[in-house]
Design a protein around this motif. Sequence first.
Motif, short mmCIF file in Angstrom:
data_model
loop_
_atom_site.label_atom_id
_atom_site.label_comp_id
_atom_site.label_asym_id
_atom_site.label_seq_id
_atom_site.Cartn_x
_atom_site.Cartn_y
_atom_site.Cartn_z
N PHE A 374 0.85 -1.19 0.00
CA PHE A 374 0.00 0.00 0.00
C PHE A 374 0.88 1.24 0.00
N ASN A 375 0.46 2.25 -0.73
CA ASN A 375 1.14 3.54 -0.73
C ASN A 375 0.55 4.37 0.42
N LEU A 376 1.38 4.69 1.43
CA LEU A 376 0.86 5.39 2.61
C LEU A 376 0.38 6.80 2.28
N GLN A 377 0.86 7.37 1.17
CA GLN A 377 0.42 8.73 0.82
C GLN A 377 -0.97 8.70 0.19
N SER A 427 6.70 11.21 7.79
CA SER A 427 8.12 11.40 7.44
C SER A 427 8.25 11.32 5.92
N THR A 428 9.25 10.64 5.41
CA THR A 428 9.42 10.56 3.96
C THR A 428 8.31 9.72 3.34
N PRO A 429 7.97 9.96 2.06
CA PRO A 429 6.94 9.12 1.42
C PRO A 429 7.31 7.64 1.46
N LYS A 430 6.36 6.83 1.87
CA LYS A 430 6.66 5.40 2.07
C LYS A 430 5.56 4.51 1.51
N VAL A 431 5.96 3.27 1.22
CA VAL A 431 5.00 2.19 1.02
C VAL A 431 5.08 1.30 2.25
#
Length: 627
Positions: A374-377, A427-431
Amino acid sequence: MENIFINGEEDELYEAFLALHTPALKAAGIPPLYWKTLYYKLTNEVFDAGEVFGIMRVEDEEEEDEDENVHSGSNPAAEVSCKVIVTRESGLQACDPASIYLVDHAWTYRLESARQQLMEIPGLLGRMASLMGLSFHGEAPDPDIVELVLDNMWKFSQTYQLSQGSAEEKVPVWYIMDEFGSQVQHSSQPSCCMAPFFFAPQQIAYSVLWPIQDLDNGDEVTRDYAYGEADSLVRKCRLLPWLPADLEGVSDETPEPTDLYYETILQENKEKLPVEISVHSVPEGSVLKVFSEMKQVLDHLKHPRFQFTEDEDEADILWKYSHIRDYRKLSEERPHVLLNQYPCETILTTKDCLASVARRAERGEGPRWLPRTFNLQTELPQFIRHYQKRQERGEDNHWICKPWNLARGLDTHITYSLDYIIRQRESTPKVVCKYVEDPVLFDREEVGLVKFDIRYMVLLRSAQPLRLYAYNVFWLRFANRSFSLDHFDDYQKHYTVMNYAEGVRLKQVHYDEFIPMFERQYPQYPWKQVEGEIFKSFAELFQAASSRPAPYGICPYPSSRAIYAIDLMLKWEQTGGGERVMQPQILEVNFNPDCHRACLYHPSFYDHMFQTLFLDQADECPVTQIV
């Protein structure tokens, strides 16, 4: 503090402060009205919040809506919680330039070192337990209390990231504010704002608090824990660590993103697609001039059909280390110059796009060869609903959070804590990917059963028609401690990338030694059969990635060639008939991989790469055609 600046020298120092910090001041949203006072307080270390605010203990009332304040004390049985109120008789005026306050940080940490710091720094565990409302008595660090603090800290932790420095230095920093800052509660109609601010001269970060409305004596100081979030569903999800919410109506399905998603990435990468060109064939027997700034290529490419040039303009082949952006110019001015990159290959080499594109291979949950991702963004609600469903079914719920575009395991974390994962979005873009809880393990005599992963080099000769090869030599990486589903911050138990970690052993086993060892340990699983499944997963991935035109797929530019490193693991799966099978799990696809080990043990590696990609001599090289 009315006359902060008394001479020209102070004004010059303030201008120097602005020159250095204006981008950070704007990013933090601190109104310019307060900048001079902030400079003064930072420079002179003025902590005067205690003259204006106080912490008030209050009895918990009935559960409150999200529109009201949320008291974040982590002990549900506690009858008393705290809030911050204005205690100065004259109150606090938002229009007063002096109405900005420094808040100290009680604990600053990076995630991989949090447990160690709690165990080793005198007084830290007791202070954190007290701040979080956890009962702790005694001096010696108690492992159970350490676990409680690690579980509860996501209700208190905040984050920032340095914009300069090495990749390691840019890894997000987490911090917990002091007892005052940590008691500022949530409200969707906040009275104040808070933001971290890194003061470069002292190399130290503080939190900064300022009012967004006038406050009278006795008024509560609150902030919005999901500040700036306009989407009501995402807002509800971001506030879950403090506010339980019902997400039963939310689907956990993750269809492929819209075309706009890929178009936006193309714009953000400033990539210009090539014009259409004709296919150029390399004349038989010709010597090709190669321009490259990569030492590994310069040291190891020895084949007589390739000759190095220092003049980029006369090169037949550009083998570049950094990303090529302007393919249009190359296609218009030098269409027959061969390249080591494809336009839009980031749809494979960034983890968010890899997961999106892989969904083309199998609709719904995605292919069996990629962990559920899943893409957290963009997919936070779907992830939370999926997590909750697994929890309801009693299924394993360990997940691994990875930045979209960092290598070497940097800023990568394993957890079963939903709060932990939700907060990673800040924080930084994450999956977030399902952690492989039942990996195929390798028996290391001196250690026991350990995790391992495999790296294959794949060679993309053409995207249309698709021609894909795998180098027959593959590389192995092993964990240094026996595997178990615990102590997820134990790097040497759960991670295999040891060649960049200081003071740890790197276990070397060559592929031709590994195969007989593997087959002795798993006699029912011949390596050729396992490798066949691996190559099948590679084929399906590249078929999916080349099935649509750019920017929605890899651009089939006739002058492009590329090598990618694919890292994968094997996991145990059960078929419908109850048979246990080894299922490949692709972890990532790497652009311009580090080929140091390849060159060290196989000096002809780059000769083989160039022969296959540029001379079409695959039959003379140790490669297998996959597609």
